[in-house]
Design a protein around this motif. Structure first.
Motif, PDB file in Angstrom:
ATOM      1  N   SER A 347       0.817  -1.223   0.000  1.00  0.00           N
ATOM      2  CA  SER A 347       0.000   0.000   0.000  1.00  0.00           C
ATOM      3  C   SER A 347       0.843   1.261   0.000  1.00  0.00           C
ATOM      4  CB  SER A 347      -0.916   0.011   1.232  1.00  0.00           C
ATOM      5  OG  SER A 347      -1.889  -1.012   1.152  1.00  0.00           O
ATOM      6  N   ALA A 348       2.114   1.131   0.408  1.00  0.00           N
ATOM      7  CA  ALA A 348       3.007   2.297   0.427  1.00  0.00           C
ATOM      8  C   ALA A 348       4.441   1.805   0.354  1.00  0.00           C
ATOM      9  CB  ALA A 348       2.790   3.113   1.696  1.00  0.00           C
ATOM     10  N   TYR A 349       5.295   2.596  -0.261  1.00  0.00           N
ATOM     11  CA  TYR A 349       6.714   2.247  -0.348  1.00  0.00           C
ATOM     12  C   TYR A 349       7.537   3.479   0.026  1.00  0.00           C
ATOM     13  CZ  TYR A 349       6.351   4.778  -4.787  1.00  0.00           C
ATOM     14  OH  TYR A 349       6.118   5.737  -5.736  1.00  0.00           O
ATOM     15  N   ILE A 350       8.832   3.264   0.254  1.00  0.00           N
ATOM     16  CA  ILE A 350       9.734   4.383   0.516  1.00  0.00           C
ATOM     17  C   ILE A 350      10.949   4.236  -0.403  1.00  0.00           C
ATOM     18  CG2 ILE A 350       8.973   4.558   2.901  1.00  0.00           C
ATOM     19  CD1 ILE A 350      11.628   3.318   3.779  1.00  0.00           C
ATOM     20  N   ASN A 351      11.632   5.336  -0.639  1.00  0.00           N
ATOM     21  CA  ASN A 351      12.803   5.324  -1.517  1.00  0.00           C
ATOM     22  C   ASN A 351      14.117   5.393  -0.745  1.00  0.00           C
ATOM     23  OD1 ASN A 351      10.505   7.061  -3.123  1.00  0.00           O
ATOM     24  ND2 ASN A 351      11.575   5.577  -4.441  1.00  0.00           N
ATOM     25  N   SER A 352      14.076   6.018   0.421  1.00  0.00           N
ATOM     26  CA  SER A 352      15.282   6.121   1.253  1.00  0.00           C
ATOM     27  C   SER A 352      14.870   6.646   2.630  1.00  0.00           C
ATOM     28  CB  SER A 352      16.307   7.057   0.607  1.00  0.00           C
ATOM     29  OG  SER A 352      15.780   8.369   0.465  1.00  0.00           O
ATOM     30  N   SER A 353      15.852   7.025   3.424  1.00  0.00           N
ATOM     31  CA  SER A 353      15.572   7.594   4.754  1.00  0.00           C
ATOM     32  C   SER A 353      16.668   8.582   5.112  1.00  0.00           C
ATOM     33  CB  SER A 353      15.487   6.488   5.806  1.00  0.00           C
ATOM     34  OG  SER A 353      16.652   5.683   5.808  1.00  0.00           O
ATOM     35  N   VAL A 354      16.356   9.493   6.010  1.00  0.00           N
ATOM     36  CA  VAL A 354      17.326  10.526   6.395  1.00  0.00           C
ATOM     37  C   VAL A 354      17.345  10.722   7.905  1.00  0.00           C
ATOM     38  CG1 VAL A 354      17.232  11.817   4.225  1.00  0.00           C
ATOM     39  CG2 VAL A 354      15.602  12.351   6.053  1.00  0.00           C
ATOM     40  N   GLU A 355      18.499  11.143   8.394  1.00  0.00           N
ATOM     41  CA  GLU A 355      18.642  11.544   9.796  1.00  0.00           C
ATOM     42  C   GLU A 355      18.408  13.038   9.877  1.00  0.00           C
ATOM     43  OE1 GLU A 355      22.068  11.796  13.290  1.00  0.00           O
ATOM     44  OE2 GLU A 355      22.427  10.582  11.482  1.00  0.00           O
ATOM     45  N   ILE A 356      17.687  13.480  10.899  1.00  0.00           N
ATOM     46  CA  ILE A 356      17.349  14.897  11.057  1.00  0.00           C
ATOM     47  C   ILE A 356      18.255  15.506  12.130  1.00  0.00           C
ATOM     48  CG2 ILE A 356      15.492  16.492  11.705  1.00  0.00           C
ATOM     49  CD1 ILE A 356      13.558  14.347  10.581  1.00  0.00           C
ATOM     50  N   PRO A 357      18.797  16.708  11.906  1.00  0.00           N
ATOM     51  CA  PRO A 357      19.712  17.333  12.867  1.00  0.00           C
ATOM     52  C   PRO A 357      19.128  17.398  14.276  1.00  0.00           C
ATOM     53  CG  PRO A 357      19.667  18.586  10.828  1.00  0.00           C
ATOM     54  CD  PRO A 357      18.587  17.544  10.709  1.00  0.00           C
ATOM     55  N   LYS A 358      20.020  17.443  15.267  1.00  0.00           N
ATOM     56  CA  LYS A 358      19.603  17.387  16.671  1.00  0.00           C
ATOM     57  C   LYS A 358      19.123  18.744  17.206  1.00  0.00           C
ATOM     58  CE  LYS A 358      22.511  13.446  17.973  1.00  0.00           C
ATOM     59  NZ  LYS A 358      22.749  13.029  16.593  1.00  0.00           N
ATOM     60  N   ASP A 359      19.377  19.807  16.489  1.00  0.00           N
ATOM     61  CA  ASP A 359      18.926  21.130  16.921  1.00  0.00           C
ATOM     62  C   ASP A 359      17.395  21.188  16.885  1.00  0.00           C
ATOM     63  OD1 ASP A 359      19.636  24.169  17.302  1.00  0.00           O
ATOM     64  OD2 ASP A 359      18.072  24.067  15.765  1.00  0.00           O
ATOM     65  N   GLU A 360      16.781  21.584  18.002  1.00  0.00           N
ATOM     66  CA  GLU A 360      15.318  21.531  18.097  1.00  0.00           C
ATOM     67  C   GLU A 360      14.628  22.538  17.172  1.00  0.00           C
ATOM     68  OE1 GLU A 360      13.291  20.522  21.934  1.00  0.00           O
ATOM     69  OE2 GLU A 360      15.323  20.741  22.753  1.00  0.00           O
ATOM     70  N   THR A 361      15.278  23.632  16.893  1.00  0.00           N
ATOM     71  CA  THR A 361      14.693  24.574  15.937  1.00  0.00           C
ATOM     72  C   THR A 361      14.659  23.947  14.547  1.00  0.00           C
ATOM     73  OG1 THR A 361      15.495  26.471  17.215  1.00  0.00           O
ATOM     74  CG2 THR A 361      14.900  26.870  14.917  1.00  0.00           C
ATOM     75  N   GLN A 362      15.723  23.237  14.192  1.00  0.00           N
ATOM     76  CA  GLN A 362      15.766  22.542  12.912  1.00  0.00           C
ATOM     77  C   GLN A 362      14.737  21.401  12.865  1.00  0.00           C
ATOM     78  OE1 GLN A 362      17.652  22.625   9.822  1.00  0.00           O
ATOM     79  NE2 GLN A 362      17.711  24.763  10.510  1.00  0.00           N
ATOM     80  N   ILE A 363      14.569  20.717  13.985  1.00  0.00           N
ATOM     81  CA  ILE A 363      13.572  19.636  14.045  1.00  0.00           C
ATOM     82  C   ILE A 363      12.175  20.206  13.789  1.00  0.00           C
ATOM     83  CG2 ILE A 363      12.460  17.910  15.522  1.00  0.00           C
ATOM     84  CD1 ILE A 363      15.158  17.626  16.985  1.00  0.00           C
ATOM     85  N   ALA A 364      11.868  21.336  14.446  1.00  0.00           N
ATOM     86  CA  ALA A 364      10.565  21.974  14.268  1.00  0.00           C
ATOM     87  C   ALA A 364      10.370  22.422  12.822  1.00  0.00           C
ATOM     88  CB  ALA A 364      10.430  23.154  15.219  1.00  0.00           C
ATOM     89  N   ALA A 365      11.416  23.009  12.250  1.00  0.00           N
ATOM     90  CA  ALA A 365      11.312  23.492  10.869  1.00  0.00           C
ATOM     91  C   ALA A 365      11.121  22.325   9.906  1.00  0.00           C
ATOM     92  CB  ALA A 365      12.569  24.286  10.514  1.00  0.00           C
ATOM     93  N   MET A 450      17.703  10.934  18.281  1.00  0.00           N
ATOM     94  CA  MET A 450      17.528   9.927  17.246  1.00  0.00           C
ATOM     95  C   MET A 450      16.300  10.262  16.413  1.00  0.00           C
ATOM     96  SD  MET A 450      17.337   5.732  17.562  1.00  0.00           S
ATOM     97  CE  MET A 450      18.906   5.558  18.386  1.00  0.00           C
ATOM     98  N   CYS A 451      16.387  11.353  15.664  1.00  0.00           N
ATOM     99  CA  CYS A 451      15.265  11.811  14.830  1.00  0.00           C
ATOM    100  C   CYS A 451      15.502  11.404  13.378  1.00  0.00           C
ATOM    101  CB  CYS A 451      15.114  13.325  14.915  1.00  0.00           C
ATOM    102  SG  CYS A 451      14.849  13.950  16.574  1.00  0.00           S
ATOM    103  N   SER A 452      14.468  10.873  12.727  1.00  0.00           N
ATOM    104  CA  SER A 452      14.650  10.397  11.362  1.00  0.00           C
ATOM    105  C   SER A 452      13.329  10.392  10.610  1.00  0.00           C
ATOM    106  CB  SER A 452      15.237   8.981  11.374  1.00  0.00           C
ATOM    107  OG  SER A 452      14.336   8.077  12.007  1.00  0.00           O
ATOM    108  N   SER A 453      13.435  10.166   9.312  1.00  0.00           N
ATOM    109  CA  SER A 453      12.246  10.077   8.478  1.00  0.00           C
ATOM    110  C   SER A 453      12.529   9.265   7.231  1.00  0.00           C
ATOM    111  CB  SER A 453      11.769  11.475   8.070  1.00  0.00           C
ATOM    112  OG  SER A 453      10.678  11.388   7.156  1.00  0.00           O
ATOM    113  N   ALA A 454      11.502   8.581   6.763  1.00  0.00           N
ATOM    114  CA  ALA A 454      11.577   7.946   5.446  1.00  0.00           C
ATOM    115  C   ALA A 454      11.441   9.035   4.384  1.00  0.00           C
ATOM    116  CB  ALA A 454      10.450   6.933   5.297  1.00  0.00           C
ATOM    117  N   VAL A 455      11.871   8.707   3.187  1.00  0.00           N
ATOM    118  CA  VAL A 455      11.729   9.627   2.051  1.00  0.00           C
ATOM    119  C   VAL A 455      10.914   8.917   0.966  1.00  0.00           C
ATOM    120  CG1 VAL A 455      12.921  10.893   0.231  1.00  0.00           C
ATOM    121  CG2 VAL A 455      13.898  10.806   2.545  1.00  0.00           C
TER     122      VAL A 455
END
Length: 457
Positions: A347-365, A450-455
């Motif tokens: 029903s869904a696929y992903i192409n890759s994944s990324v690590e998100i910077p540890k700065d909380e302002t960057q996480i929010a953005a 340990m913040c991350s997301s699929a792409v």
């Protein structure tokens, strides 16, 4: 206030904790049936053992203390008065008229008894009797600190009764019920300590995990691999130049499915990842689909199913499998089974994944621009969390002991306190309808480690 014995029977019977124990009606303090039963035993024992011809009956009782041990221990003083009845008389003792000199020949007895209500058994531990002049008796109320302890015990019993009713708790026998009550009592103290030290607005107290030891809670619901194994290296997400909006919540934009329940399985990592992919798929494809955690539990050969896992490994497993089936096609069971993934049902696929910077302002953005984020944190305060913005002392909720994976869906401010809105996987009957609100801006409980997301392209 209800007698402790009545409470105990109410908990075992009326609350349905142990099968075979009949329901017990709500007892009023004026009835005190447990005390009356004990006094009847005292009368029988005293009259049987005494060398007197006259029969004595209980006049009153004082200094009653109750303690929950292997059963319910009662310590009390009873005053016995001389009646006009003689031994062998076929009369009901309570109908025996007191002797004119009863007030001058009163007998004072001190008893310690151990009662096992579930077995209908009572043991006399200690008993001493002496004749006392009533004029020496003080009518001043006792200032014994045990009175406060008794009140606390009865309050605990009341809370425990509500707990087992609210969460439909069932225990196999009275021994387990007593053990869970003792754990519950200790957990009330822990929750109070966490409450006193919290820097936010959170309320801690009774939750559906209040009858579990800390070790049981960690084993059944948390994820030890998050802090014991390094994550798989991932590409770092690009830094964002624009500041984030003041607040954001993906629940308001249709990117978040209903709160789910992992059950007694340390599969939080799977729920965190599927929640992230559900949001990514919605944003890229326009369709919100509840995806299968069970597929990951069964088919991810690197992670440990209910024994824990890492989001970074899960992304890679999904890429290798070819995608995720829907929750409807691959239903969650809460334990590992044989992998039955079908590529034709993806029903869904992903192409890759990324690590998100540890700065909380960057996480929010990043969150506001790209969707819900998979994160991990230290769940120190979550066993007893009820509502509000949690902000434990850093030393109690250190960032290097992360043990639970969740989904970051938004952020905002409540009465001047900034927070992260976190979707948990313990059902809607935990926290604020299944959500945890954590203080934002200090890396509280390691939520930024340990913040991350699929792409999804």
């Amino acid at each position: 206030m209800m007698a402790a014995g009545g409470w105990w029977l109410l908990l075992l019977g009326a609350a349905g904790l142990v099968s075979g124990v009949p329901p017990v009606r709500w007892l009023q303090v004026t009835e005190e049936p447990e005390i009356k039963t004990l006094l009847g035993l005292v009368e029988r024992e005293y009259n049987s053992a005494s060398g007197r011809e006259d029969v004595y009956r209980a006049l009153r009782v004082s200094d009653v203390r109750r303690q929950l041990v292997s059963g319910i221990r009662y310590d009390f003083t009873v005053f016995l008065g001389r009646t006009l009845c003689k031994k062998g008389d076929e009369k009901v003792l309570e109908n025996c008229r007191l002797h004119d000199s009863a007030s001058l020949t009163e007998i004072q007895c001190k008893y310690s008894m151990l009662v096992f209500p579930w077995a209908n058994e009572t043991k006399v531990l200690e008993q001493t009797c002496s004749q006392e002049d009533l004029m020496k008796e003080s009518n001043e109320p006792s200032s014994d600190p045990s009175i406060k302890a008794e009140d606390e015990m009865l309050e605990t019993l009341s809370l425990f009764k509500d707990f087992v009713t609210t969460y439909n708790k069932k225990y196999k026998d009275d021994e387990e019920a007593l053990m869970r009550l003792q754990i519950f009592s200790q957990n009330l103290k822990k929750a109070k300590e966490i409450q006193e030290k919290d820097l936010g607005t959170a309320e801690y107290g009774v939750t559906k995990f209040s009858d579990l030891t800390e070790e049981e809670f960690r084993t059944l619901y948390l994820n030890p691999l998050l802090s014991s194994q390094p994550p798989r290296p991932m590409k770092m997400a690009a830094m964002l130049a624009d500041p984030p909006p003041a607040q954001w919540d993906w629940r308001e934009h249709g990117a978040v499915t209903e709160v789910k329940n992992q059950g007694m399985c340390g599969s939080c990592w799977a729920f965190s990842v599927t929640g992230n992919i559900e949001g990514q798929w919605f944003l890229k494809k326009g369709s919100l689909i509840s995806l299968s955690e069970q597929e990951l539990v069964d088919c991810d050969g690197v992670d440990k199913a209910c024994g824990g896992g890492l989001p970074s490994n899960a992304y890679e497993a999904i890429e290798k499998l070819g995608g995720l089936e829907s929750e409807q096609d691959y239903t969650y069971m809460g334990h590992k089974e044989r992998c039955s993934f079908s590529g034709s049902k993806v029903s869904a696929y992903i192409n890759s994944s990324v690590e998100i910077p540890k700065d909380e302002t960057q996480i929010a953005a990043w969150l506001a621009q790209n969707g819900p984020v998979s994160i991990a944190l230290n769940a120190f305060a979550m066993q007893f969390y009820r509502k509000g913005i949690s902000h434990p002392f850093r030393i109690l909720c250190n960032p290097w002991m992360i043990d639970h994976a969740v989904l970051l869906v938004g952020y905002g401010d409540r009465a001047g306190k900034p927070f992260w809105a976190i979707k948990n996987s313990w059902g809607k009957d935990w926290g604020e309808e299944g959500y945890y609100y954590l203080y934002r801006g200090t890396g509280a409980c390691g939520m930024n480690t340990m913040c991350s997301s699929a792409v999804v392209d």
